[in-house]
Design a protein around this motif. Structure first.
Motif, PDB file in Angstrom:
ATOM      1  N   ASP A  99     -18.216  30.294  17.524  1.00  0.00           N
ATOM      2  CA  ASP A  99     -18.720  31.593  17.071  1.00  0.00           C
ATOM      3  C   ASP A  99     -20.200  31.781  17.367  1.00  0.00           C
ATOM      4  OD1 ASP A  99     -16.236  32.211  16.166  1.00  0.00           O
ATOM      5  OD2 ASP A  99     -16.636  31.791  14.063  1.00  0.00           O
ATOM      6  N   SER A 100     -20.936  30.686  17.573  1.00  0.00           N
ATOM      7  CA  SER A 100     -22.365  30.802  17.869  1.00  0.00           C
ATOM      8  C   SER A 100     -22.613  31.428  19.234  1.00  0.00           C
ATOM      9  CB  SER A 100     -23.025  29.419  17.808  1.00  0.00           C
ATOM     10  OG  SER A 100     -22.495  28.559  18.815  1.00  0.00           O
ATOM     11  N   VAL A 101     -21.565  31.532  20.055  1.00  0.00           N
ATOM     12  CA  VAL A 101     -21.700  32.093  21.403  1.00  0.00           C
ATOM     13  C   VAL A 101     -21.514  33.607  21.383  1.00  0.00           C
ATOM     14  CG1 VAL A 101     -20.881  31.880  23.788  1.00  0.00           C
ATOM     15  CG2 VAL A 101     -20.797  29.917  22.282  1.00  0.00           C
ATOM     16  N   LEU A 102     -21.018  34.164  20.285  1.00  0.00           N
ATOM     17  CA  LEU A 102     -20.713  35.599  20.247  1.00  0.00           C
ATOM     18  C   LEU A 102     -21.929  36.477  20.539  1.00  0.00           C
ATOM     19  CD1 LEU A 102     -18.255  35.741  17.214  1.00  0.00           C
ATOM     20  CD2 LEU A 102     -17.740  35.466  19.648  1.00  0.00           C
ATOM     21  N   PRO A 103     -23.125  36.195  20.023  1.00  0.00           N
ATOM     22  CA  PRO A 103     -24.280  37.031  20.384  1.00  0.00           C
ATOM     23  C   PRO A 103     -24.560  37.042  21.885  1.00  0.00           C
ATOM     24  CG  PRO A 103     -24.770  35.731  18.434  1.00  0.00           C
ATOM     25  CD  PRO A 103     -23.469  35.215  18.978  1.00  0.00           C
ATOM     26  N   LEU A 104     -24.333  35.905  22.543  1.00  0.00           N
ATOM     27  CA  LEU A 104     -24.532  35.842  23.994  1.00  0.00           C
ATOM     28  C   LEU A 104     -23.511  36.723  24.703  1.00  0.00           C
ATOM     29  CD1 LEU A 104     -25.874  34.616  26.508  1.00  0.00           C
ATOM     30  CD2 LEU A 104     -24.256  32.697  26.319  1.00  0.00           C
ATOM     31  N   VAL A 105     -22.276  36.732  24.221  1.00  0.00           N
ATOM     32  CA  VAL A 105     -21.225  37.557  24.834  1.00  0.00           C
ATOM     33  C   VAL A 105     -21.614  39.024  24.792  1.00  0.00           C
ATOM     34  CG1 VAL A 105     -18.835  38.339  24.620  1.00  0.00           C
ATOM     35  CG2 VAL A 105     -19.385  35.914  24.312  1.00  0.00           C
ATOM     36  N   VAL A 106     -22.011  39.511  23.622  1.00  0.00           N
ATOM     37  CA  VAL A 106     -22.289  40.939  23.482  1.00  0.00           C
ATOM     38  C   VAL A 106     -23.565  41.320  24.230  1.00  0.00           C
ATOM     39  CG1 VAL A 106     -23.637  40.821  21.334  1.00  0.00           C
ATOM     40  CG2 VAL A 106     -22.196  42.806  21.805  1.00  0.00           C
ATOM     41  N   ARG A 107     -24.538  40.409  24.289  1.00  0.00           N
ATOM     42  CA  ARG A 107     -25.766  40.704  25.037  1.00  0.00           C
ATOM     43  C   ARG A 107     -25.475  40.847  26.530  1.00  0.00           C
ATOM     44  NH1 ARG A 107     -28.564  36.994  23.112  1.00  0.00           N
ATOM     45  NH2 ARG A 107     -28.621  35.417  24.750  1.00  0.00           N
ATOM     46  N   ARG A 108     -24.687  39.909  27.075  1.00  0.00           N
ATOM     47  CA  ARG A 108     -24.358  39.983  28.500  1.00  0.00           C
ATOM     48  C   ARG A 108     -23.479  41.197  28.796  1.00  0.00           C
ATOM     49  NH1 ARG A 108     -28.152  37.440  28.732  1.00  0.00           N
ATOM     50  NH2 ARG A 108     -28.416  35.257  29.339  1.00  0.00           N
ATOM     51  N   ALA A 109     -22.598  41.570  27.886  1.00  0.00           N
ATOM     52  CA  ALA A 109     -21.754  42.753  28.096  1.00  0.00           C
ATOM     53  C   ALA A 109     -22.612  44.009  28.181  1.00  0.00           C
ATOM     54  CB  ALA A 109     -20.746  42.874  26.959  1.00  0.00           C
ATOM     55  N   ALA A 110     -23.615  44.124  27.299  1.00  0.00           N
ATOM     56  CA  ALA A 110     -24.490  45.294  27.335  1.00  0.00           C
ATOM     57  C   ALA A 110     -25.301  45.325  28.617  1.00  0.00           C
ATOM     58  CB  ALA A 110     -25.408  45.279  26.114  1.00  0.00           C
ATOM     59  N   GLU A 111     -25.780  44.169  29.078  1.00  0.00           N
ATOM     60  CA  GLU A 111     -26.572  44.121  30.304  1.00  0.00           C
ATOM     61  C   GLU A 111     -25.726  44.472  31.521  1.00  0.00           C
ATOM     62  OE1 GLU A 111     -28.025  40.160  30.232  1.00  0.00           O
ATOM     63  OE2 GLU A 111     -29.588  40.544  28.744  1.00  0.00           O
ATOM     64  N   LEU A 112     -24.521  43.916  31.610  1.00  0.00           N
ATOM     65  CA  LEU A 112     -23.666  44.161  32.778  1.00  0.00           C
ATOM     66  C   LEU A 112     -23.265  45.624  32.905  1.00  0.00           C
ATOM     67  CD1 LEU A 112     -21.310  41.048  32.647  1.00  0.00           C
ATOM     68  CD2 LEU A 112     -23.022  41.538  34.403  1.00  0.00           C
ATOM     69  N   THR A 113     -23.087  46.308  31.786  1.00  0.00           N
ATOM     70  CA  THR A 113     -22.620  47.702  31.818  1.00  0.00           C
ATOM     71  C   THR A 113     -23.759  48.699  31.659  1.00  0.00           C
ATOM     72  OG1 THR A 113     -22.215  47.603  29.423  1.00  0.00           O
ATOM     73  CG2 THR A 113     -20.361  47.082  30.881  1.00  0.00           C
ATOM     74  N   ALA A 114     -25.016  48.203  31.670  1.00  0.00           N
ATOM     75  CA  ALA A 114     -26.192  49.067  31.516  1.00  0.00           C
ATOM     76  C   ALA A 114     -26.057  49.929  30.273  1.00  0.00           C
ATOM     77  CB  ALA A 114     -26.387  49.927  32.761  1.00  0.00           C
TER      78      ALA A 114
END
Length: 380
Positions: free
Chosen positions: A27-42
């Motif tokens: 679960d500690s990886v979840l912030p990284l997931v959402v951050r990269r999703a926002a960056e990839l989709t601008a």
């Protein structure tokens, strides 16, 4: 798809997979997931919701350019919200205006009414749907293209798979740890406690045989050594209990009750010079762990009293499981319980029986010896 974007998406997925499999808590990886999703989709805001044990979705991670990410953390979503529907169906939802589209408008909180374009995709795998991954753009921003939606959909699946794999790896590591702790507990109980017990009984017997021959100081030191052994055994047993109850949600197998009973009988036989008769009947192996712990300690206490005080020539140990519960009986043909002997051990027997919802009855006389009957009920 833009080759650069594809390369970034692959790099982000690899980063998340590496972080998930390397960490102790997926679960500690979840912030990284959402951050990269926002960056990839601008996107201006990314939100990751995860299904709880009760089936509801909770915002577990959020990332954005403003302060909105912090305001939505911890929110519990309606079961009719777009994210909840996507988490159930596995089908993405795309809208150009968050507050105007009937699929999303009724469920937009006030803090998110400044956003327009919106996409939510499933997070996880087809077999294990963990929740939903959503991205937002400010009102007036460009709508999400089909390519971006496909990219986010694929990214949510890959990141979710990494979390699922990490959860499995973490679970296996925990099982290995608990198995090792259980092995250590078995060794402590079956080896160390048995040897300490035997040494304590032998020292106690030696003190009684030399009674009157030792000066008071030496007799006091010998008695103190026996007490220290008893205290050490209590501490070791406490350690065993801590080891075998390390994870309350994990059912740890206790040392086999039948094997433990046989070991106790063997030890008593070595000290008495004659092995007690052992009779076992019923499904003793299926006795719950807490009751088995009480029975094991009760048997050791009863046999210790036989060795130290009875002078018995024969001893019978019976362990029975029937419809009434578990019954332990230790009968000897010795001299009975001598007057003036401390009844601390007998009190321990009674306390353990009471703690397990049962009772302990002790009968003793110089002619018939001593009979300890210890019994407790069992579930079902």
């Amino acid at each position: 798809m833009d080759p650069t974007l594809a390369t970034r998406a692959l790099a982000a997925s690899t980063e998340i997979t590496t972080a998930a499999l390397a960490g102790d808590d997926p679960d500690s990886v979840l912030p990284l997931v959402v951050r990269r999703a926002a960056e990839l989709t601008a996107s201006d805001l990314g939100v990751l919701t995860v299904r709880n044990d009760d089936g509801r979705l909770t915002v577990e991670a959020a990332h954005g350019t403003g302060g909105d990410a912090q305001t939505v953390l911890g929110n519990v979503l309606s079961g009719r919200s777009a994210a909840a529907r996507v988490a159930r169906s596995g089908v993405p939802i795309v809208v150009d205006d968050l507050t105007a589209d009937p699929r999303t408008a009724p469920f937009v909180p006030p803090t998110l009414r400044g956003y327009g374009p919106f996409v939510v995709v499933p997070f996880g795998t087809r077999e294990r749907r963990l929740g939903a991954l959503a991205v937002y753009r400010r009102r007036g921003g460009q709508p999400f293209t089909p390519v971006t939606v496909d990219l986010l959909h694929s990214f949510g699946a890959q990141a979710g798979l990494a979390i699922v794999l990490a959860e499995g790896a973490t679970a296996r590591q925990r099982v290995a740890v608990y198995q090792e702790r259980d092995r250590i507990a078995r060794d402590l109980h079956d080896l160390i406690v048995q040897r300490l017990y035997a040494a304590g009984v032998q020292l106690d017997l030696l003190g009684r045989r030399l009674s009157g021959q030792l000066d008071p100081a030496d007799a006091a030191r010998l008695a103190e050594a026996v007490d220290q052994l008893d205290q050490t055994m209590a501490e070791v047993r406490a350690t065993v209990r801590a080891l075998t109850s390390a994870d309350p949600g994990e059912q740890v197998k206790a040392p086999d009750l039948v094997d433990s009973v046989r070991a106790e009988v063997d030890t008593a036989g070595e000290l008495l010079g004659v092995r007690p008769t052992l009779e076992i009947s019923g499904d003793v192996a299926g006795v719950p762990v807490p009751v088995a712990d009480h029975a094991r300690a009760a048997l050791r206490e009863a046999l210790s009293n036989v060795v130290r005080h009875s002078g018995a020539r024969s001893v019978v140990v019976r362990l029975v499981r029937d419809v009434h519960g578990l019954r332990l009986q230790v009968a000897d043909d010795g001299c009975g319980i001598p007057p003036g002997v401390t009844r601390r051990g007998l009190r321990h027997l009674e306390e353990r029986a009471t703690a397990a919802g049962g009772r302990c009855v002790v009968t003793s006389s110089p002619r018939s010896g001593t009979n300890v009957s210890w019994e407790v009920p069992l579930p079902g």
